[in-house]
Design an enzyme around this catalytic site. Sequence first.
Site, PDB file in Angstrom:
ATOM      1  N   VAL A 114       0.888  -1.216   0.200  1.00  0.00           N
ATOM      2  CA  VAL A 114      -0.164   0.001   0.047  1.00  0.00           C
ATOM      3  C   VAL A 114       0.792   1.361   0.069  1.00  0.00           C
ATOM      4  O   VAL A 114       1.785   1.366   0.890  1.00  0.00           O
ATOM      5  CB  VAL A 114      -0.916  -0.091   1.167  1.00  0.00           C
ATOM      6  CG1 VAL A 114      -2.076   1.242   1.136  1.00  0.00           C
ATOM      7  CG2 VAL A 114      -1.835  -1.150   1.360  1.00  0.00           C
ATOM      8  N   LYS A 115       0.604   2.020  -0.877  1.00  0.00           N
ATOM      9  CA  LYS A 115       1.264   3.284  -0.952  1.00  0.00           C
ATOM     10  C   LYS A 115       0.748   4.400  -0.146  1.00  0.00           C
ATOM     11  O   LYS A 115      -0.589   4.722   0.029  1.00  0.00           O
ATOM     12  CB  LYS A 115       1.426   3.737  -2.625  1.00  0.00           C
ATOM     13  CG  LYS A 115       2.384   2.984  -3.447  1.00  0.00           C
ATOM     14  CD  LYS A 115       2.314   3.729  -4.945  1.00  0.00           C
ATOM     15  CE  LYS A 115       3.393   4.872  -5.016  1.00  0.00           C
ATOM     16  NZ  LYS A 115       3.520   5.066  -6.562  1.00  0.00           N
ATOM     17  N   ILE A 116       1.479   5.017   0.686  1.00  0.00           N
ATOM     18  CA  ILE A 116       1.005   6.157   1.709  1.00  0.00           C
ATOM     19  C   ILE A 116       1.723   7.384   1.431  1.00  0.00           C
ATOM     20  O   ILE A 116       3.093   7.318   1.208  1.00  0.00           O
ATOM     21  CB  ILE A 116       1.193   5.613   2.947  1.00  0.00           C
ATOM     22  CG1 ILE A 116       0.546   4.095   3.482  1.00  0.00           C
ATOM     23  CG2 ILE A 116       0.971   6.634   4.196  1.00  0.00           C
ATOM     24  CD1 ILE A 116      -0.733   4.213   3.228  1.00  0.00           C
TER      25      ILE A 116
END
Length: 215
Positions: A82-84
């Site tokens: 997951v890109k945050i």
Amino acid sequence: MKIFIDSANIDEIKEANALGIIDGVTTNPSLIAKEKRAALAVLKEICSLVHGPVSAEAINLDASGMIEEARQLSKIAPNIVVKIPLIQEGIKAVRVLSGEGIKTNVTLCFSLPQALIVAKAQAEYVSPFVGRLDDVSHNGMDLIRDIKQVYSNYHFKTQVIVASVRNPLHVVEAAKIGADIATIPFSVIEQLLKHPLTDIGVERFIQDYKKIPKA
């Protein structure tokens, strides 16, 4: 150095994957929007094609929203990361998600202090954007050198993904510095394969082969 393809285009990913050199995929909302398909469908198909990490971006801007979105995205496939975004709420989310075993790729990193915070939050990856730094008259690869030095000093586990790659020189410098990963557009992957002397050599061999007596 691992090579990821920075794309959400299925044809590009298939072609790059056929080379046998692709270790993962990074996407973002802009790349997925170009495909004019539902994001979930695109991500599921990418995960079915590539066994390595596939980054999917959370778009909420508050920690609780990011955490819930990340939990949902992680259910798409076991290889989803997951890109945050590298904002205060994002770091809060990363710390929680890392404790839950959900891998995160903290994106839009532009400074060493930011990268230090990402490592302290125990993200799996940090993505410094070298091309965008070059665009504003900063040497993006200098940031990669600094991050690698500090991470080495303190044995941080966070891996460095060189992002916003614009040309083969970015890839060469990333490899020389010792970056863990470079995520590369398909057009640049194609450029890495090309050299005019190779083309000349292939053409010469073909022409000489035609001169060989057939029997």
